[in-house]
Design a protein around this motif. Structure first.
Motif: not given
Ligand code: GAL
Length: 655
Positions: A8-9, A13-17, A298-301, A337-341
């Protein structure tokens, strides 16, 4: 070990397959333009590309992927690169029928769909390793690469001869001797004693009920075999890129994988989540999966997949009303969530999923779906820096264990009405409706950080788990357990007395005389509320206090809710409102508090780091009291004392 932060830096994260092989290359340029406009910063490539990458055995065609990797990099979009091993090319099954899985009736699962691989096939594993090696060698140093995605939703069972060979090996590892196996499986029953390992098979079609411990071990074995496949590919990419995280996507609360065990092998825990937009409990069910995934991580996913609109695999596939995609995406962020895909970027025009939505629907750029996706992309960018990497501790844990689920879900049990995932949902929903936020935990985890631990049902428990629960209560924790807990040991052998003696003592149960399961439309009066699904004929010990008793019928006066000190036992499933009130009362007694007081029913408040997410799951606008002064990161407004949220509205508040 690398983590999600390395991908993520600081940006969600935003996007997907992204499945560009389904489209002419001109469309790729259009895709990139739309991605950039929508704030897409991550795509997952290659999930189902094996036939394209390896058109004939051993041949490689990387040209198209080279061009895509470069295109993504030039446009600042990171790539989560998948190994394509969930869908072997037709040539593989054709040349090597041993790579195809076989069901319990002996039928082969042919190519023409997907996931037609035998986890036990040495040939499949060899080809999977080879293509993974070559992908890792070719793209390990590519600047677009941010993460590895192994396979896709591991979920196949296999009853084939090759699986039977591996099953025997797995059993030898677990039991050592045939005597130990015969003892654990209780093969004295129905003349099932084994005299040679070669006599043991995967539990295939049988005339009548199968040996339950054999079936239980087959479930354990299946989870372990799939994990072996994952680990083999993970280790290959890890050798090439030790600095990059590796994941595989779970299905929510999927029965086939012991995800506690799997999560230990992942750098990033990710899940695919598709609540039904029409389901009045969609938000609650989504929250459950999000809580479970965060607890495994155990944290962001990573929310690896969701649908921007309808799916295509329900009987009736409803679109998402305006605002719901945003609301459920932000609900996931609130819960870690740190990623939404999404599955997937562009809706397909051919193939089995052409009526499944994409971020760009058939309506294209002008379509409402893409327009909402674009708005959300901008909003996620706005909150990214404050959100990513942050974590919140909860006071409550719900215990869950796959082995207990597997053991309890067998044929020949007291009631087929009792469904383990439904019980988890009922208990989690009660907490959600009481506005209490919760983690999930394994029964052998350290529980000391929690004020309240709830057990919807753990039919089978190891001695270590039982001792863990006893120690938790002894050390001051409050425990609430549902019925059918502690009935069996890890071999599915019923504990003496029908429920473990230590647990009976803990809850104040002297004798558990009989279970009285209820029919689907039946209920029992419990004085002030109705119990459903189950009831029990319990004789209590002196120290037990009866908090609620059955009224009328055979069990008149016997305990529906029982308590001994800080240990509570429910011998029925109270109806939802009663369940909510009961857990709220117990939680308050244990010192676990909702994030905000006086919340309207459809509103949830979730803390993440120092941020407060307030989410309105209702279609009516609401005003919520929020003590103090906050800054709403989404609108830029200052919030003093209260915030008004429109239909499906969300506020992300920073003190
Ligand atoms: C997931 C799968 C995706 C896609 C999606 C449709 O289970 O990983 O490839 O099929 O479902 O909802």
């Amino acid at each position: 070990m690398p983590s999600l932060n390395d991908a993520t830096r600081g940006r969600i994260l935003y996007g997907g397959d992204y499945n560009p092989e389904q489209w002419p290359e001109e469309t790729w340029l259009e895709d990139v333009r739309l991605m950039k406009d929508a704030g897409v910063n991550s795509v997952t490539l290659g999930v189902f590309s094996w036939a394209k990458l390896e058109p004939r055995p051993g041949e490689r065609d990387f040209g198209w992927l080279d061009r895509l990797m470069d295109l993504m990099h030039e446009n600042g979009i990171g790539v989560v690169l998948a190994t394509p091993t969930a869908s072997p090319p037709p040539w593989m099954g054709h040349l090597h029928p041993d790579t195809l899985p076989v069901d319990q009736d002996g039928r082969t699962e042919w190519w023409g769909g997907r996931q037609h691989f035998s986890h036990s096939s040495a040939t499949y594993r060899r080809y999977a390793a080879a293509v993974t090696e070559d992908l890792a060698a070719r793209y390990g140093g590519h600047p677009a690469l941010t993460m590895w995605h192994i396979n896709n939703e591991y979920c196949t069972y296999d009853w084939s001869d090759e699986a039977a060979v591996r099953f025997r090996g797995w059993l030898q590892g677990r039991y050592g001797t045939l005597d130990a196996l015969n003892e654990a499986w209780g093969t004295a029953f129905w003349s099932q004693g084994y005299g040679d390992w070669a006599q043991i098979h995967t539990p295939r079609h049988a005339h009548y009920l199968k040996n339950p411990t054999q079936v239980l071990d087959f479930k354990r074995f299946t989870s372990d075999m799939l994990l072996e496949c994952y680990v083999a590919e993970r280790d290959i990419v890890r050798r090439a890129t030790p600095h990059l995280p590796v994941t595989t996507n779970f299905m929510p609360l999927w029965v086939g994988q012991d995800a506690w065990r799997w999560a230990e092998e992942e750098d990033v825990v990710s899940v695919d989540l598709y609540p039904d937009p029409r389901d009045p409990l969609g938000a609650q069910n989504g929250a459950l999966v999000q809580d479970m995934t965060r607890s495994q991580a155990r944290g962001p996913w990573m929310l690896m997949e969701q649908a921007a609109g309808p799916v295509n695999w329900r009987g009736v596939n409803h679109p998402k009303p305006r605002g719901l995609n945003r609301l459920w995406s932000l609900q996931a962020v609130a819960r870690g969530a740190d990623a939404v895909c999404y599955f997937q970027w562009r809706q397909s025009r051919q193939g089995a999923e052409k009526f499944h939505s994409g971020m760009v629907s058939h309506a294209g750029e002008e379509g409402r779906t893409y327009q909402e996706v674009k708005q959300l992309g901008a909003e996620l960018a706005r909150i990214s820096a404050e959100v990513t990497g942050s974590h919140t501790a909860n006071d409550i844990a719900v215990l869950h264990d796959w082995h207990a689920w597997w053991a309890g879900a067998q044929d020949g049990r007291p009631s087929t009405q009792v469904d383990y995932p439904d019980l988890l949902r009922a208990w989690h929903r009660a907490l959600w409706e009481a506005h209490l936020t919760t983690d999930f935990a394994h029964p052998e985890h350290d529980l000391s950080a929690y004020k309240l631990v709830v057990v919807p049902q753990l039919y089978a428990l190891t001695d270590a788990a039982i001792e863990n629960l006893l120690a938790y209560v002894r050390d001051g924790g409050t425990l609430v357990s549902g019925f059918l807990t502690g009935v069996a040991d890890e071999d599915d052998r019923v504990r003496a007395g029908g429920m473990d003696a230590r647990l009976r003592e803990l809850f104040g149960i002297r004798t558990l005389h009989e279970w009285w399961p209820l029919d689907a439309d039946e209920h029992v009066e419990c004085g002030g509320f109705r119990g459903t699904l189950w009831s029990e004929e319990i004789e209590t010990s002196e120290e037990a206090e009866v908090e609620a008793a059955y009224k009328g019928g055979e069990l008149d006066g016997l305990p529906a809710v029982l308590r001994k000190g800080r240990a509570w036992y429910l011998s029925t499933l109270p109806e939802p409102d009663a369940m909510r009130d009961l857990l709220a009362r117990v939680a308050a007694g244990a010192g676990a508090r909702p994030v905000l007081d006086a919340l309207p029913a459809q509103v949830e408040a979730v803390r993440r780091g120092d941020l407060l997410f307030v989410l309105n799951h209702g279609r009516e606008s609401v005003t919520v009291e929020v003590p103090g002064t906050h800054h709403d990161l989404l609108t830029g407004a200052t919030v003093r004392g209260e915030v008004t949220l429109g239909r499906y509205g969300v506020a992300v508040l920073k003190p």
